[in-house]
Scaffold this motif. Structure first.
Motif, PDB file in Angstrom:
ATOM      1  N   GLU A  92      49.621  24.980  47.951  1.00 35.14           N
ATOM      2  CA  GLU A  92      49.351  25.501  49.298  1.00 35.14           C
ATOM      3  C   GLU A  92      49.466  27.024  49.352  1.00 35.14           C
ATOM      4  O   GLU A  92      48.765  27.672  50.134  1.00 35.14           O
ATOM      5  CB  GLU A  92      50.269  24.796  50.302  1.00 35.14           C
ATOM      6  CG  GLU A  92      49.840  23.352  50.503  1.00 35.14           C
ATOM      7  CD  GLU A  92      50.917  22.397  50.996  1.00 35.14           C
ATOM      8  OE1 GLU A  92      50.705  21.170  50.896  1.00 35.14           O
ATOM      9  OE2 GLU A  92      51.968  22.866  51.476  1.00 35.14           O
ATOM     10  N   LEU A  93      50.325  27.615  48.521  1.00 32.74           N
ATOM     11  CA  LEU A  93      50.343  29.075  48.435  1.00 32.74           C
ATOM     12  C   LEU A  93      49.033  29.587  47.847  1.00 32.74           C
ATOM     13  O   LEU A  93      48.480  30.588  48.306  1.00 32.74           O
ATOM     14  CB  LEU A  93      51.519  29.574  47.592  1.00 32.74           C
ATOM     15  CG  LEU A  93      51.562  31.107  47.501  1.00 32.74           C
ATOM     16  CD1 LEU A  93      51.986  31.731  48.818  1.00 32.74           C
ATOM     17  CD2 LEU A  93      52.450  31.586  46.366  1.00 32.74           C
ATOM     18  N   ILE A  94      48.518  28.888  46.833  1.00 35.53           N
ATOM     19  CA  ILE A  94      47.213  29.257  46.265  1.00 35.53           C
ATOM     20  C   ILE A  94      46.144  29.206  47.360  1.00 35.53           C
ATOM     21  O   ILE A  94      45.279  30.086  47.447  1.00 35.53           O
ATOM     22  CB  ILE A  94      46.862  28.335  45.081  1.00 35.53           C
ATOM     23  CG1 ILE A  94      47.772  28.653  43.877  1.00 35.53           C
ATOM     24  CG2 ILE A  94      45.387  28.465  44.683  1.00 35.53           C
ATOM     25  CD1 ILE A  94      47.688  27.655  42.735  1.00 35.53           C
ATOM     26  N   THR A  95      46.214  28.203  48.222  1.00 34.62           N
ATOM     27  CA  THR A  95      45.284  28.110  49.356  1.00 34.62           C
ATOM     28  C   THR A  95      45.392  29.346  50.243  1.00 34.62           C
ATOM     29  O   THR A  95      44.371  29.908  50.673  1.00 34.62           O
ATOM     30  CB  THR A  95      45.579  26.840  50.180  1.00 34.62           C
ATOM     31  OG1 THR A  95      45.484  25.692  49.331  1.00 34.62           O
ATOM     32  CG2 THR A  95      44.613  26.690  51.337  1.00 34.62           C
ATOM     33  N   CYS A  96      46.616  29.782  50.517  1.00 33.22           N
ATOM     34  CA  CYS A  96      46.816  30.986  51.337  1.00 33.22           C
ATOM     35  C   CYS A  96      46.215  32.219  50.669  1.00 33.22           C
ATOM     36  O   CYS A  96      45.574  33.048  51.334  1.00 33.22           O
ATOM     37  CB  CYS A  96      48.304  31.210  51.587  1.00 33.22           C
ATOM     38  SG  CYS A  96      49.038  30.049  52.754  1.00 33.22           S
ATOM     39  N   VAL A  97      46.424  32.346  49.364  1.00 32.23           N
ATOM     40  CA  VAL A  97      45.890  33.498  48.629  1.00 32.23           C
ATOM     41  C   VAL A  97      44.364  33.505  48.696  1.00 32.23           C
ATOM     42  O   VAL A  97      43.728  34.552  48.923  1.00 32.23           O
ATOM     43  CB  VAL A  97      46.369  33.492  47.159  1.00 32.23           C
ATOM     44  CG1 VAL A  97      45.657  34.572  46.349  1.00 32.23           C
ATOM     45  CG2 VAL A  97      47.883  33.693  47.096  1.00 32.23           C
ATOM     46  N   LYS A  98      43.740  32.338  48.528  1.00 31.87           N
ATOM     47  CA  LYS A  98      42.278  32.254  48.605  1.00 31.87           C
ATOM     48  C   LYS A  98      41.787  32.541  50.031  1.00 31.87           C
ATOM     49  O   LYS A  98      40.716  33.134  50.220  1.00 31.87           O
ATOM     50  CB  LYS A  98      41.797  30.876  48.147  1.00 31.87           C
ATOM     51  CG  LYS A  98      42.072  30.562  46.670  1.00 31.87           C
ATOM     52  CD  LYS A  98      41.400  31.536  45.721  1.00 31.87           C
ATOM     53  CE  LYS A  98      39.911  31.357  45.638  1.00 31.87           C
ATOM     54  NZ  LYS A  98      39.295  32.233  44.621  1.00 31.87           N
ATOM     55  N   SER A  99      42.565  32.144  51.026  1.00 37.98           N
ATOM     56  CA  SER A  99      42.196  32.439  52.416  1.00 37.98           C
ATOM     57  C   SER A  99      42.221  33.943  52.672  1.00 37.98           C
ATOM     58  O   SER A  99      41.340  34.480  53.351  1.00 37.98           O
ATOM     59  CB  SER A  99      43.157  31.729  53.380  1.00 37.98           C
ATOM     60  OG  SER A  99      43.014  30.324  53.287  1.00 37.98           O
ATOM     61  N   VAL A 100      43.219  34.634  52.122  1.00 37.26           N
ATOM     62  CA  VAL A 100      43.302  36.080  52.235  1.00 37.26           C
ATOM     63  C   VAL A 100      42.131  36.736  51.504  1.00 37.26           C
ATOM     64  O   VAL A 100      41.500  37.668  52.001  1.00 37.26           O
ATOM     65  CB  VAL A 100      44.649  36.597  51.676  1.00 37.26           C
ATOM     66  CG1 VAL A 100      44.636  38.116  51.518  1.00 37.26           C
ATOM     67  CG2 VAL A 100      45.801  36.169  52.585  1.00 37.26           C
ATOM     68  N   GLU A 101      41.832  36.203  50.320  1.00 39.33           N
ATOM     69  CA  GLU A 101      40.772  36.779  49.495  1.00 39.33           C
ATOM     70  C   GLU A 101      39.389  36.621  50.133  1.00 39.33           C
ATOM     71  O   GLU A 101      38.577  37.549  50.108  1.00 39.33           O
ATOM     72  CB  GLU A 101      40.777  36.117  48.113  1.00 39.33           C
ATOM     73  CG  GLU A 101      39.762  36.697  47.139  1.00 39.33           C
ATOM     74  CD  GLU A 101      39.704  35.938  45.818  1.00 39.33           C
ATOM     75  OE1 GLU A 101      39.368  36.577  44.813  1.00 39.33           O
ATOM     76  OE2 GLU A 101      39.982  34.724  45.785  1.00 39.33           O
ATOM     77  N   GLU A 102      39.129  35.457  50.720  1.00 41.64           N
ATOM     78  CA  GLU A 102      37.773  35.148  51.172  1.00 41.64           C
ATOM     79  C   GLU A 102      37.587  35.144  52.686  1.00 41.64           C
ATOM     80  O   GLU A 102      36.461  34.999  53.165  1.00 41.64           O
ATOM     81  CB  GLU A 102      37.328  33.795  50.594  1.00 41.64           C
ATOM     82  CG  GLU A 102      37.217  33.801  49.077  1.00 41.64           C
ATOM     83  CD  GLU A 102      36.510  32.572  48.528  1.00 41.64           C
ATOM     84  OE1 GLU A 102      35.917  31.804  49.327  1.00 41.64           O
ATOM     85  OE2 GLU A 102      36.550  32.375  47.313  1.00 41.64           O
ATOM     86  N   GLY A 103      38.670  35.259  53.455  1.00 37.62           N
ATOM     87  CA  GLY A 103      38.517  35.199  54.907  1.00 37.62           C
ATOM     88  C   GLY A 103      38.049  33.840  55.377  1.00 37.62           C
ATOM     89  O   GLY A 103      37.201  33.731  56.265  1.00 37.62           O
TER      90      GLY A 103
ATOM     91  N   VAL B 199      53.341  41.181  43.107  1.00 35.39           N
ATOM     92  CA  VAL B 199      51.951  40.818  43.384  1.00 35.39           C
ATOM     93  C   VAL B 199      51.558  39.574  42.593  1.00 35.39           C
ATOM     94  O   VAL B 199      52.195  39.220  41.595  1.00 35.39           O
ATOM     95  CB  VAL B 199      50.983  41.983  43.067  1.00 35.39           C
ATOM     96  CG1 VAL B 199      51.219  43.139  44.027  1.00 35.39           C
ATOM     97  CG2 VAL B 199      51.120  42.448  41.620  1.00 35.39           C
ATOM     98  N   ILE B 200      50.511  38.927  43.058  1.00 36.85           N
ATOM     99  CA  ILE B 200      49.980  37.727  42.399  1.00 36.85           C
ATOM    100  C   ILE B 200      48.731  38.126  41.622  1.00 36.85           C
ATOM    101  O   ILE B 200      47.786  38.672  42.202  1.00 36.85           O
ATOM    102  CB  ILE B 200      49.656  36.634  43.438  1.00 36.85           C
ATOM    103  CG1 ILE B 200      50.943  36.204  44.151  1.00 36.85           C
ATOM    104  CG2 ILE B 200      48.989  35.425  42.770  1.00 36.85           C
ATOM    105  CD1 ILE B 200      50.712  35.359  45.387  1.00 36.85           C
ATOM    106  N   THR B 201      48.740  37.856  40.318  1.00 37.54           N
ATOM    107  CA  THR B 201      47.620  38.286  39.464  1.00 37.54           C
ATOM    108  C   THR B 201      46.899  37.142  38.765  1.00 37.54           C
ATOM    109  O   THR B 201      45.863  37.358  38.142  1.00 37.54           O
ATOM    110  CB  THR B 201      48.112  39.285  38.405  1.00 37.54           C
ATOM    111  OG1 THR B 201      49.146  38.668  37.613  1.00 37.54           O
ATOM    112  CG2 THR B 201      48.669  40.555  39.045  1.00 37.54           C
ATOM    113  N   GLY B 202      47.440  35.921  38.863  1.00 39.84           N
ATOM    114  CA  GLY B 202      46.780  34.781  38.223  1.00 39.84           C
ATOM    115  C   GLY B 202      47.168  33.488  38.903  1.00 39.84           C
ATOM    116  O   GLY B 202      48.261  33.378  39.469  1.00 39.84           O
ATOM    117  N   MET B 203      46.270  32.501  38.855  1.00 41.05           N
ATOM    118  CA  MET B 203      46.548  31.214  39.500  1.00 41.05           C
ATOM    119  C   MET B 203      45.947  30.069  38.681  1.00 41.05           C
ATOM    120  O   MET B 203      44.892  30.225  38.064  1.00 41.05           O
ATOM    121  CB  MET B 203      45.947  31.186  40.914  1.00 41.05           C
ATOM    122  CG  MET B 203      46.467  32.296  41.819  1.00 41.05           C
ATOM    123  SD  MET B 203      45.933  32.158  43.547  1.00 41.05           S
ATOM    124  CE  MET B 203      44.177  32.492  43.400  1.00 41.05           C
ATOM    125  N   GLY B 204      46.627  28.937  38.700  1.00 44.95           N
ATOM    126  CA  GLY B 204      46.135  27.733  38.030  1.00 44.95           C
ATOM    127  C   GLY B 204      46.482  26.506  38.841  1.00 44.95           C
ATOM    128  O   GLY B 204      47.539  26.477  39.496  1.00 44.95           O
TER     129      GLY B 204
END
Length: 413
Positions: free
Chosen positions: A349-360, A7-12
């Motif tokens: 771009e993976l961070i972008t995907c994670v934020k897209s999942v998080e926020e719709g 799982v992903i638990t942190g991002m920078g």
């Protein structure tokens, strides 16, 4: 051995539109374009005069000043992004076994600026004037090494170098390290700072860079008028954790990293395979590992560089991997706003995907107005899409034929 869940638990992040994940993501939602005139060197004699530079980054304000002076910018970006990810994850090294915490952070090019400056010294002042710090500032593994030193990570520490697929392969390999028990926590991602005279000249003469002067029409992936990519810089780092380890310490889980595919085109040094077969196979492998069917994927963050060949062949790859489901996919390119971060691109771009999942929220391919011939997917043109994103894919394709795909899913018990 059964694979452990990751799982992903942190991002920078350090990017041309923001020097934290929050700033970057706000910039994405504002459809901010971080492209402008090159300020790092005099472009008078250069055909290409624009880039996507990191702005307002002062290393001594975000990290140890003495250490910063002994590093190239790509290492500085990596440390700052990794530190942000660590704080975001609430990870405390004093509570971890440091030999179970590793680092895989790659750079496609490394310290090109140092190499240029010191080579100039040889020519003008002789070899004795070359800095003794040249080698440790230049070599690409020093991003991972410096993060390990700065944060006290004593586990597996490597770097991947696969050109523009570097960040994605780094995260995929870090995922494998956790899945098969080499580590419990991994700092993973990519970093780059190569907006330099020789890089711009080299990419220009390869006819890879856009020579457009309007920043809003320079990085226009999939557009009929696309003419190349815009070189960028920055870093993206994510904290990957074994699921039970994350739960035990009460970590917030952003998403599950559920699939990784890696292939080679075995075709050409700069062009992707024309039929998209290699990139398609990487996507298929990622979906297969995640146990996801093509129709269950909501969003593809495309490599989407803005070169004619990449965009056309990646479109073919998506159609090949998804079949009829391709017609229902949302596909967009973050490079339309931040340019091409080379070795750091896949991580951001993976961070972008994670934020897209998080926020719709699925961002548009900003600046693109009319898709080119055979670019016949939904590239989210004209404005964002607000919809639930349960599954997202991030693609990266590197010179040499390197293909990498990561798949993230909304976390479920």
């Amino acid at each position: 051995m059964e694979k452990r869940r990751v799982v992903i638990t942190g991002m920078g992040a350090i990017t041309p539109i923001g020097n934290t994940v929050e700033e970057f993501w706000n910039g994405v939602k504002e459809q901010k374009v971080g492209i402008g005139p090159i300020t790092k060197f005099d472009t008078t004699d250069y055909k290409v005069k624009i880039a996507a530079e990191v702005k307002d980054f002062v290393a001594k304000e975000r990290m140890d000043f003495k250490s910063a002076k002994r590093m190239e910018a790509f290492s500085q970006y990596a440390i700052v992004a990794a530190t942000e990810a660590m704080e975001d994850a609430g990870l405390k090294m004093e509570e971890e076994d440091p030999y179970r915490v590793g680092v895989i952070i790659g750079s496609g090019i490394g310290g090109l600026s140092s190499m240029e400056k010191e080579h100039e010294k040889i020519l003008t002042k002789g070899p004795k004037r070359v800095s003794p710090m040249l080698i440790p500032m230049m070599i690409s593994n020093m991003a991972a090494g410096n993060v390990s030193i700065a944060l006290g990570c004593k586990g597996k520490c490597t770097n991947v170098v696969t050109a523009c697929a570097t960040g994605t392969h780094s995260i995929g390999d870090a995922m494998r390290a956790i899945q098969y028990g080499d580590a419990d926590v991994m700092f993973a991602g990519g970093t780059e700072s190569s907006i330099t005279p020789i890089a711009v000249a080299g990419f220009t003469n390869l006819t890879a860079l856009s020579s457009a002067e309007d920043p809003m029409r320079a990085s226009i992936p999939f557009d009929k008028d696309r003419s190349g990519f815009v070189i960028g810089e920055g870093a993206g780092v994510v904290i990957l954790e074994e699921l039970e380890h994350a739960k035990k310490r009460g970590a917030r889980i952003y998403a599950e990293l559920a699939g990784y595919g890696a292939t080679s085109d075995a075709y050409h040094i700069t062009s992707p395979a024309e039929d998209g077969s290699g990139a398609a196979k990487a996507m298929e492998l990622a979906m297969e590992e995640a146990g996801v069917k093509p129709e269950e994927v909501d969003y593809v963050n495309a490599h989407g560089t803005g070169t004619h060949h990449n965009d056309l062949f990646e479109t073919r790859a998506i159609r090949r991997a998804f079949g009829d489901a391709a017609d229902h996919l949302k596909v967009s390119s973050t490079k339309s706003m931040i340019g091409h971060l080379l070795g750091a691109a896949g991580a951001v771009e993976l961070i972008t995907c994670v934020k897209s999942v998080e926020e719709g929220y699925i961002h548009p391919t900003v600046g693109t107005t009319e898709p080119g011939e055979e670019c016949d997917l939904d590239y989210v043109i004209g404005g964002p899409v607000h919809q639930e994103v349960k599954t997202a894919i991030s693609n990266s394709l590197g010179f040499g034929g390197h293909n990498a795909t990561l798949l993230v899913k909304k976390y479920e018990e």
